[in-house]
Design an enzyme around this catalytic site. Structure first.
Site, PDB file in Angstrom:
ATOM      1  CD  GLN A  75      -3.643  -4.516   6.489  1.00  0.00           C
ATOM      2  OE1 GLN A  75      -3.550  -3.563   5.726  1.00  0.00           O
ATOM      3  NE2 GLN A  75      -4.244  -5.634   6.142  1.00  0.00           N
ATOM      4  CG  ASP A  78      -9.979  -0.695   4.576  1.00  0.00           C
ATOM      5  OD1 ASP A  78      -9.673  -1.063   3.429  1.00  0.00           O
ATOM      6  OD2 ASP A  78      -9.312  -0.963   5.592  1.00  0.00           O
ATOM      7  CE  LYS A 116      -3.779  -2.543   2.028  1.00  0.00           C
ATOM      8  NZ  LYS A 116      -4.535  -2.999   3.181  1.00  0.00           N
TER       9      LYS A 116
END
Ligand code: NDP
Length: 305
Positions: free
Chosen positions: A97, A120, A53
């Protein structure tokens, strides 16, 4: 007949270059989208994802920073970090995460992320926006799966779509995106009866299960499009043989690494499907590309664009 293989690597590359062009245009207006990634502890798989990422952010010109609090962080300490990122104007996207360590209340943390920065797309506000067809941030993996259909000109409207898997991260948002695209959608799960017959109704079959090669050719209507979201590490020899016996390249990887990455779709589906995504090289690469696109979208939405 052999299915057309839908190349996720190429589509992801196209999306990244479009995002890079947008970032460049925003720079001319003095705006640089910023992404903060929070990685708690030392989960090796999470470290690999986060590295990808950050690298991708650099490539497209998005500012990124990584926060790496220790494994033993408390829910309150992590909340403080997230709230601090919510307040910063140079940060447009916040990604925590998963999985988080067991002492941390994951739901509380995800709820604390400002929905406008929730790249997200997991916050209930964004879930609600998606299900009411309003502008919001959509989870990256299912958004990537749909992007593959769109960019390969596979029609969605009026089609029968079957999604196997109902997780909040993949299955449910994939079903909602297909519904928003005017497909007739069936969502299956572990309690679904006669799964192969239900799947055989599908013009578009999405597999998001987490079981290597579970979807075999008898689940697939001839000519259907099959999107394989699964990412499973196969280490067992018998399992390997069931999926990949006779595949020289796979056998070589398996011999040297002791494992291979397999989707939820059995390779024999290629004999009946019209088109399908491979694993690796299908939906996987789209996830990070969509994260970049979401960060740029968040930067624009926050500024009312
Ligand atoms: P979850 O474990 O959260 O969900 C799995 C779903 O599959 C559940 O809804 C479960 O049903 C259903 N299921 C399990 N077994 C069966 C069965 N035998 N028959 C029918 N349905 C079944 O997984 P995720 O949604 O998080 O992930 C799914 C897959 O996608 C995994 O392989 C994961 O690694 C991969 N993935 C890939 C990403 C990418 O970047 N490409 C990103 C995220 C995930 P029930 O609800 O009844 O338990």
């Amino acid at each position: 007949m052999s299915a057309t293989i839908l190349d996720g690597v190429k589509i992801a590359r196209d999306i990244r270059s479009e995002v890079a062009a947008e970032v460049k245009a925003m720079a001319a207006a003095g705006i640089r989208p910023g992404l903060a990634v929070v990685l708690v502890g030392h989960n090796p798989a999470s470290e690999v994802y986060v590295r990808g990422k950050v690298k991708s952010s650099e490539e497209v010109g998005v500012y990124s920073e990584k926060h790496t609090p220790p494994e033993n962080i408390s829910t309150e300490e992590l909340l403080e970090l997230v709230i601090g990122l919510n307040e910063r104007d140079d940060i447009d996207g916040i990604l925590v995460q998963l999985p988080l360590p067991p002492q941390v209340d994951s739901k509380k943390i995800l709820m604390a992320v400002d929905p406008a920065k929730d790249v997200d797309g997991f916050h209930p506000v964004n879930v609600g926006l998606l299900s009411t067809q309003r502008e919001g941030l959509v989870p990256c993996t299912p958004a990537g799966a749909i992007e593959i259909l769109k960019r390969t000109n596979i029609p969605i409207a009026g089609k029968e779509a079957v999604v196997v898997g109902r997780s909040d991260i993949v299955g449910k948002p994939a079903a909602m995106l297909l519904l928003n695209g005017n497909a007739t959608v069936t969502v299956c799960h572990s309690k679904t009866r006669n799964l192969p017959a239900v799947c055989r109704r599908a013009d578009i079959l999405v597999a998001a299960i987490g079981r290597a090669g579970m979807i075999t050719r008898d689940f697939v209507k001839p000519g259907a499009t099959v999107i394989d979201v699964g990412m499973n590490s196969v280490t067992d020899h018998a399992e390997f043989d069931r999926l990949f016996a006779g595949n020289a390249k796979r056998e070589e990887t398996f011999r040297t690494k002791g494992s291979t990455l397999a989707g939820d779709v059995h390779p024999n589906v290629a004999e009946v499907a019209g088109a399908m995504t491979p694993v690796p090289g299908g939906v996987g690469p789209l996830t990070i590309a969509m994260l970049m696109a979401n960060t740029v979208r968040a930067a624009k939405l926050r500024r009312g664009k």
